[in-house]
Design a protein around this motif. Structure first.
Motif, PDB file in Angstrom:
ATOM      1  N   ALA A   1      25.016 -24.285  34.354  1.00  0.00           N
ATOM      2  CA  ALA A   1      25.797 -25.485  34.673  1.00  0.00           C
ATOM      3  C   ALA A   1      24.957 -26.475  35.485  1.00  0.00           C
ATOM      4  N   LEU A   2      24.179 -25.960  36.447  1.00  0.00           N
ATOM      5  CA  LEU A   2      23.336 -26.832  37.258  1.00  0.00           C
ATOM      6  C   LEU A   2      22.248 -27.483  36.406  1.00  0.00           C
ATOM      7  N   ILE A   3      21.636 -26.692  35.543  1.00  0.00           N
ATOM      8  CA  ILE A   3      20.589 -27.231  34.672  1.00  0.00           C
ATOM      9  C   ILE A   3      21.147 -28.336  33.789  1.00  0.00           C
ATOM     10  N   ARG A   4      22.322 -28.086  33.217  1.00  0.00           N
ATOM     11  CA  ARG A   4      22.941 -29.078  32.330  1.00  0.00           C
ATOM     12  C   ARG A   4      23.245 -30.374  33.080  1.00  0.00           C
ATOM     13  N   HIS A   5      23.851 -30.234  34.247  1.00  0.00           N
ATOM     14  CA  HIS A   5      24.211 -31.420  35.028  1.00  0.00           C
ATOM     15  C   HIS A   5      22.972 -32.212  35.443  1.00  0.00           C
ATOM     16  N   LEU A   6      21.955 -31.524  35.945  1.00  0.00           N
ATOM     17  CA  LEU A   6      20.757 -32.217  36.425  1.00  0.00           C
ATOM     18  C   LEU A   6      19.987 -32.850  35.275  1.00  0.00           C
TER      19      LEU A   6
ATOM     20  N   TYR B   1      22.877 -28.187  53.091  1.00  0.00           N
ATOM     21  CA  TYR B   1      23.507 -27.010  52.495  1.00  0.00           C
ATOM     22  C   TYR B   1      24.824 -27.414  51.848  1.00  0.00           C
ATOM     23  N   LEU B   2      25.183 -26.649  50.830  1.00  0.00           N
ATOM     24  CA  LEU B   2      26.450 -26.834  50.129  1.00  0.00           C
ATOM     25  C   LEU B   2      27.135 -25.481  50.049  1.00  0.00           C
ATOM     26  N   THR B   3      28.425 -25.457  50.344  1.00  0.00           N
ATOM     27  CA  THR B   3      29.184 -24.212  50.266  1.00  0.00           C
ATOM     28  C   THR B   3      29.877 -24.126  48.909  1.00  0.00           C
ATOM     29  N   LYS B   4      29.632 -23.032  48.198  1.00  0.00           N
ATOM     30  CA  LYS B   4      30.247 -22.821  46.890  1.00  0.00           C
ATOM     31  C   LYS B   4      31.731 -22.520  47.043  1.00  0.00           C
ATOM     32  N   PRO B   5      32.561 -22.972  46.098  1.00  0.00           N
ATOM     33  CA  PRO B   5      32.209 -23.823  44.957  1.00  0.00           C
ATOM     34  C   PRO B   5      32.089 -25.283  45.381  1.00  0.00           C
ATOM     35  N   PHE B   6      31.233 -26.020  44.720  1.00  0.00           N
ATOM     36  CA  PHE B   6      31.088 -27.441  45.012  1.00  0.00           C
ATOM     37  C   PHE B   6      31.054 -28.212  43.693  1.00  0.00           C
ATOM     38  N   SER B   7      31.415 -29.481  43.767  1.00  0.00           N
ATOM     39  CA  SER B   7      31.452 -30.308  42.563  1.00  0.00           C
ATOM     40  C   SER B   7      30.063 -30.860  42.272  1.00  0.00           C
ATOM     41  N   VAL B   8      29.844 -31.239  41.029  1.00  0.00           N
ATOM     42  CA  VAL B   8      28.561 -31.832  40.664  1.00  0.00           C
ATOM     43  C   VAL B   8      28.378 -33.175  41.367  1.00  0.00           C
ATOM     44  N   GLU B   9      29.481 -33.857  41.642  1.00  0.00           N
ATOM     45  CA  GLU B   9      29.400 -35.137  42.351  1.00  0.00           C
ATOM     46  C   GLU B   9      28.900 -34.925  43.779  1.00  0.00           C
ATOM     47  N   HIS B  10      29.406 -33.854  44.395  1.00  0.00           N
ATOM     48  CA  HIS B  10      28.974 -33.547  45.763  1.00  0.00           C
ATOM     49  C   HIS B  10      27.488 -33.197  45.781  1.00  0.00           C
ATOM     50  N   LEU B  11      27.051 -32.391  44.832  1.00  0.00           N
ATOM     51  CA  LEU B  11      25.635 -32.042  44.735  1.00  0.00           C
ATOM     52  C   LEU B  11      24.789 -33.293  44.535  1.00  0.00           C
ATOM     53  N   SER B  12      25.222 -34.178  43.662  1.00  0.00           N
ATOM     54  CA  SER B  12      24.469 -35.409  43.386  1.00  0.00           C
ATOM     55  C   SER B  12      24.315 -36.258  44.638  1.00  0.00           C
ATOM     56  N   ALA B  13      25.394 -36.362  45.411  1.00  0.00           N
ATOM     57  CA  ALA B  13      25.347 -37.165  46.636  1.00  0.00           C
ATOM     58  C   ALA B  13      24.378 -36.569  47.646  1.00  0.00           C
TER      59      ALA B  13
END
Length: 233
Positions: free
Chosen positions: A16-21, A98-110
Motif C-alpha cells: 500500500a505504501l509503495i503504491r501510494h508513494l 513518527y506516525l502511529t499506525k493506522p495512519f492515512s496516506v494524506e497524513h503520511l504525505s503531509a
C-alpha cells in the motif's frame, strides 16, 4: 519528487505504501528487514526513510541507531506503539518524525512534505558566517558547532535548532515559530520541541533547572543567550 526507502515487513502495508508513494511520483525502494535497510542506505542515496519498528530480524529502534551511525537521511518512524516514553526515546535516538499506525496516506504525505522541505532547505540557503554566542561557535556552512573549543556531536535536528536560536541571541522565540522554521510544520506537539531542547541542553552541559545558554520562558518561548558571569566564590 523524492527517493524513498520503505522498511516494512508486513507485505500488505508495504504494498500500500509503495503504491501510494509511486502514484505521488516518488521513486521507491522497499525492504522487509533492518539489515536489508542498512545495506540499501549504504549503497543508495535516499531523501527519506520510512521505518517500521516491528521488523523480524532487529527491532526498528535499534535499526534507527545503526542508521544514524552511517547517514543523516531523514527518518520517519511508522509504529503501532503509542507509548510516550517510547516515542521520546525514538526522537532522542535521531528520528525526524513518527506516525502511529493506522495512519492515512494524506497524513503520511503531509509529514513527508514537512521533513523534505526542511532537509532540502539546508541545501538551498546561501552560506552564512560563523555564529558566535559566548563560548558557542556555530558554522552553518560546514554544519559544525563547538562549545569552548570542543566539537559538539549534534544530530541534524539539534544543529538546526541550535543554529536558529543562536542566530537570534537574546530573542524569545515562540514554539509555534520553532515548529514553522526548524521543523517546517504549521502544527505539532510541544513534546517534540521539549525532547530536542532537553537533549541539546545535555550536550551543552546544562539543565532546565540550571540553564546557561538555553532559557525557557513558560508559556512564551525559548531564547539562547551567552551565560551570565558567575560571581567569584
Amino acid at each position: 519528487m523524492a527517493s524513498v526507502l520503505v522498511v516494512e515487513d508486513d507485505q500488505f502495508v508495504r504494498s500500500a505504501l509503495i503504491r501510494h508513494l509511486t502514484e505521488a511520483a516518488h521513486t521507491v525502494r522497499s525492504v522487509g528487514t533492518a539489515l536489508e535497510a542498512l545495506r540499501e542506505v549504504a549503497h543508495f542515496s535516499f531523501d527519506v526513510v520510512i521505518l517500521d519498528l516491528g521488523l523480524p530480524d532487529l527491532d526498528g529502534a535499534e535499526a534507527l541507531k545503526m542508521l544514524r551511525g552511517i547517514t543523516d537521511v531523514p527518518v520517519i518512524i511508522a509504529t503501532a506503539r503509542d507509548d510516550e516514553t517510547e516515542i521520546v526515546r525514538l526522537l532522542n535516538d535521531g528520528a525526524d518524525d513518527y506516525l502511529t499506525k493506522p495512519f492515512s496516506v494524506e497524513h503520511l504525505s503531509a509529514r513527508m512534505a514537512a521533513v523534505l522541505r526542511r532537509s532540502r532547505a539546508t541545501g538551498d540557503t546561501p552560506p552564512s558566517p560563523v555564529i558566535r554566542v559566548g563560548g558557542l561557535s556555530i558554522d552553518p556552512l560546514r554544519r559544525q558547532a563547538e562549545l569552548d573549543g570542543a566539537r559538539l556531536d549534534l544530530t541534524r535536528r539539534e544543529f538546526d535548532l541550535l543554529a536558529f536560536l543562536a542566530g537570534r541571541p537574546g530573542v524569545v522565540v515562540a514554539r509555534k515559530e520553532l515548529l514553522a522554521e526548524v521543523w517546517q510544520q504549521s502544527y505539532g506537539d510541544d513534546q517534540t520541541i521539549d525532547v530536542h531542547l532537553s537533549w541539546l541542553r545535555r550536550k551543552l552541559g546544562e539543565t532546565a533547572a540550571r540553564p546557561r545558554y538555553l532559557h525557557t520562558l513558560r508559556g512564551v518561548g525559548v531564547k539562547l543567550e551567552p551565560p551570565s558571569l558567575e560571581p567569584p566564590r
